[in-house]
Design a protein around this motif. Structure first.
Motif, short mmCIF file in Angstrom:
data_model
loop_
_atom_site.label_atom_id
_atom_site.label_comp_id
_atom_site.label_asym_id
_atom_site.label_seq_id
_atom_site.Cartn_x
_atom_site.Cartn_y
_atom_site.Cartn_z
N PHE A 182 0.77 -1.17 0.03
CA PHE A 182 0.12 0.01 0.11
C PHE A 182 0.81 1.36 -0.10
CE2 PHE A 182 -3.35 -2.82 1.91
CZ PHE A 182 -4.32 -2.67 0.77
N VAL A 183 1.97 1.09 0.79
CA VAL A 183 2.91 2.26 0.97
C VAL A 183 3.65 2.67 -0.48
CG1 VAL A 183 4.72 3.25 1.69
CG2 VAL A 183 3.31 2.25 3.30
N LEU A 184 4.01 1.58 -1.15
CA LEU A 184 4.80 1.84 -2.48
C LEU A 184 3.95 2.01 -3.53
CD1 LEU A 184 7.55 -0.73 -1.88
CD2 LEU A 184 7.87 1.58 -2.01
N THR A 185 2.73 1.46 -3.68
CA THR A 185 1.98 1.53 -4.75
C THR A 185 1.24 2.86 -4.51
OG1 THR A 185 1.70 -0.72 -4.88
CG2 THR A 185 -0.11 0.76 -5.93
N GLY A 186 0.94 3.31 -3.45
CA GLY A 186 0.10 4.69 -3.08
C GLY A 186 1.12 5.73 -3.42
N LEU A 187 2.45 5.70 -3.10
CA LEU A 187 3.51 6.66 -2.91
C LEU A 187 3.79 6.82 -4.73
CD1 LEU A 187 5.47 8.42 -2.13
CD2 LEU A 187 7.16 6.71 -2.05
N TRP A 188 3.97 5.73 -5.35
CA TRP A 188 4.20 5.92 -7.03
C TRP A 188 2.82 6.73 -7.61
CZ3 TRP A 188 3.14 4.25 -11.89
CH2 TRP A 188 4.08 4.29 -12.84
N SER A 189 1.82 6.26 -7.15
CA SER A 189 0.52 6.91 -7.69
C SER A 189 0.47 8.48 -7.38
CB SER A 189 -0.75 6.11 -7.18
OG SER A 189 -0.72 4.77 -7.56
N TRP A 190 0.69 8.66 -6.08
CA TRP A 190 0.72 9.99 -5.86
C TRP A 190 1.74 10.90 -6.47
CZ3 TRP A 190 4.52 12.87 -2.57
CH2 TRP A 190 4.05 14.31 -2.39
N LEU A 191 3.13 10.27 -6.69
CA LEU A 191 4.00 11.19 -7.20
C LEU A 191 3.80 11.35 -8.62
CD1 LEU A 191 7.21 9.07 -6.04
CD2 LEU A 191 6.84 11.64 -5.38
#
Length: 595
Positions: A485-494
């Motif tokens: 959730f952290v990595l996928t959410g971070l990449w999506s936000w970036l």
């Protein structure tokens, strides 16, 4: 006037940020008409825009930040941790290290096949030997044959995690940097925006989660592939052959790219005119590279034959040996030991006896079987393998034909992605982790012309988020839900992608003024898929599966993924057609006829 003792250093190309076109990282503010970053990742690099900052400073910062996320992901559990009897991929890789350092080369592909027998090409074995030798110097107990099975010691975990990062920084990262820079030069993209694309590539969530969470060395193979692609961009075809043989020699999964690479090289030897010296040179270098790849295995066989070292007592001749003439398959033949080793390696590397698929994977075969549309268990393995071969050939023929007929560097990335999607959706013995292969060339599109505009960024982001979603059942078993959730959410936000942002669907066009929005059909398909993924996560988290249908949510995951990946295949195929220039030629010919 005295002559200066030195000449001023030439201005770095990295500082010439206004000299090239934008690929979509910059937009114009609707009210003030001022430039602003198009998404958060561009905003992070905004202070360096227009500033004569050394490219090495920016690159060092990128590598430190992306490396930090890799190392922190390694704090979490890995595949098979404390899960006897077979544990998981972590144990397989650790076992191959102890196997290669303690046993003669002739035993590598024969030893105790029931306990994670070696089933990767020779370069993986050589890599395991190097890592095992270094690890044994630190602590011999980590790699004590037979005595260290299922070792969950904290020290060996740190060492193994470090080998993944070091291997990646030696192979994958330099190749990614060079490849992105080659794309920037090809499309006249300024270095500032190339740095943004490089960061997006290195922060791919699926790659980090599999290699640094689940635990594998996929980035070594992907790094050799990137080096091969970069060599093709630079016109160095022979070096491309060497690097791609290394990719095949590390993991057989690189075969996903092989038809496309072969089609491009063949096309460059035929069009615009026949070039026989180039064709002969490519053939010789490729064969020589394969010979060097297997040379240590053959030299070890020669040494074992000279010393009369027997194979393990449990070793059985490879099945392929029976199909050879008696002159070669006879134990009295001088070539028998060498042929036996080569055929055993091939037998282990290509496991046709395992069936069409083992676990739930978001491709056509698993979707058809698991959803009950048609039960494939009614067919024999040979029938399914032939059907898989025919469907795979049908799916990869269009992009390979484009590469052969129009061997332009611009076609390479989308055609490679299309070919890899075809293998993933239709291939034999596909694993969920194979989705990393189409993602690599697809994500490279961010570094090209218009790559960061919504029309391209939306599809690249869609494929990456969907791929991570299809990996969730595997990651859940490995207790990697939070990193997911952290990595996928971070990449999506970036990159301003759903589910963290909807601006890519309703935002403004890029600075160039060209139409860069997603088509309305793409918006509907993307929004529908993202909604399905979010709903799936809610249901999976709070609703128990019905009795007798424990795999129901996994099957639903497979269904969403297979449908979405099919759309990605079609989009990549269309991008290949556009990049080939065939549409321009057709429209030009039509215009001439109407005049």
């Amino acid at each position: 006037m005295s002559t200066p003792s030195h000449r001023p250093r030439k201005k770095s190309r990295a500082s010439e940020v206004h000299a090239a076109t934008s690929n979509g990282s910059i937009t114009l503010d609707a009210t003030s008409s001022r430039e602003r970053p198009a998404f958060p990742l561009a905003a992070f690099f905004w202070p360096t825009k227009g500033v004569p900052t050394s490219s090495w400073v920016i690159l060092s910062s990128i590598l430190m930040i992306t490396g930090l996320f890799r190392w922190t992901t390694g704090f979490w559990p890995y595949s098979g941790r404390a899960r006897p009897p077979m544990h998981g991929d972590f144990e397989a890789q650790r076992h191959w290290m102890e196997l290669t350092i303690h046993l003669p080369v002739t035993h590598w592909y024969f030893h105790d096949l029931e306990w994670w027998g070696l089933d990767y090409p020779p370069l993986t074995a050589y890599h395991s030997w190097i890592c095992g030798q270094i690890g044994s110097l630190l602590n011999p107990d980590w790699f004590a044959l037979y005595l260290s099975r299922g070792n969950d010691d904290h020290g060996v975990k740190v060492f193994m995690r470090a080998t993944v990062i070091i291997s990646e920084y030696l192979i994958y990262t330099p190749a990614a940097v060079i490849c992105v820079r080659q794309l920037g030069r090809m499309h006249n993209i300024n270095p500032w925006e190339s740095s943004i694309a490089l960061t997006a590539l290195l922060m791919q969530p699926a790659t980090i989660l599999i290699d640094h969470g689940h635990f594998q060395y996929n980035t070594v193979m992907l790094g050799f592939t990137l080096a091969s692609i970069a060599s093709l961009y630079a016109g160095r075809r022979l070096w491309s052959c060497v690097f791609f043989v290394c990719a095949l020699g590390f993991k057989q999964m690189a075969l996903f790219y092989a038809p496309a690479i072969a089609a491009y090289l063949a096309g460059s030897c035929v069009f615009p005119r026949l070039n026989l010296p180039r064709l002969v040179g490519i053939a010789i270098i490729t064969l020589a590279s394969f010979a060097l790849l297997f040379l240590p295995l053959l030299l070890g066989t020669a040494f074992a034959t000279y010393r009369s070292l027997p194979l393990p007592a449990t070793a059985t001749p490879p099945p392929l040996l029976a199909s050879l003439p008696a002159l070669l398959s006879s134990e009295k033949s001088t070539l028998y030991p060498y042929i036996t080793q080569l055929l055993q390696a091939v037998h282990r590397i290509f496991p046709f006896a395992r069936g069409l698929f083992e676990d739930k994977v978001a491709n056509i075969w698993c979707f058809v079987h698991s959803t009950g549309l048609h039960k494939l268990s009614a067919y024999s393995a040979s029938t399914l393998s032939r059907a898989s071969l025919l469907l795979t050939l049908a799916s990869i023929t269009p992009p390979c034909a484009l590469l052969f007929l129009a061997p332009r560097p611009q076609v390479l990335a989308p055609a490679l992605a299309t070919t890899a999607w075809g293998f993933f959706l239709c291939g034999f013995q596909v694993h969920e982790k194979n989705v990393l292969l189409p993602l690599l060339p697809l994500t490279l599109l961010l570094a090209g012309k218009d790559g960061m505009k919504p029309s391209d960024r939306g599809w690249v982001g869609y494929a990456n988020v969907l791929a991570a979603f299809t990996l969730f059942p595997l990651l859940k078993r490995d207790q990697l839900r939070i990193p997911y959730f952290v990595l996928t959410g971070l990449w999506s936000w970036l990159l301003a992608l759903p589910p963290t942002s909807l601006s890519i669907f309703f935002g403004s066009t890029a600075r160039s003024g060209e139409e860069a929005e997603l088509h309305w059909t793409s918006k509907i398909l993307h929004l529908g898929t993202y909604a399905a993924m979010i709903a799936w996560h809610v249901v999976e988290a709070f609703v128990e599966t019905p009795e007798g249908k424990q795999d129901l949510w996994v099957v639903a995951n497979v269904s969403i993924g297979a449908a979405g990946f099919g759309l990605c295949y079609l989009w990549c195929l269309w991008q290949s057609v556009v990049a080939s220039g065939l549409l321009d030629r057709t429209s030009g010919q039509t215009a001439k006829k109407t005049q």
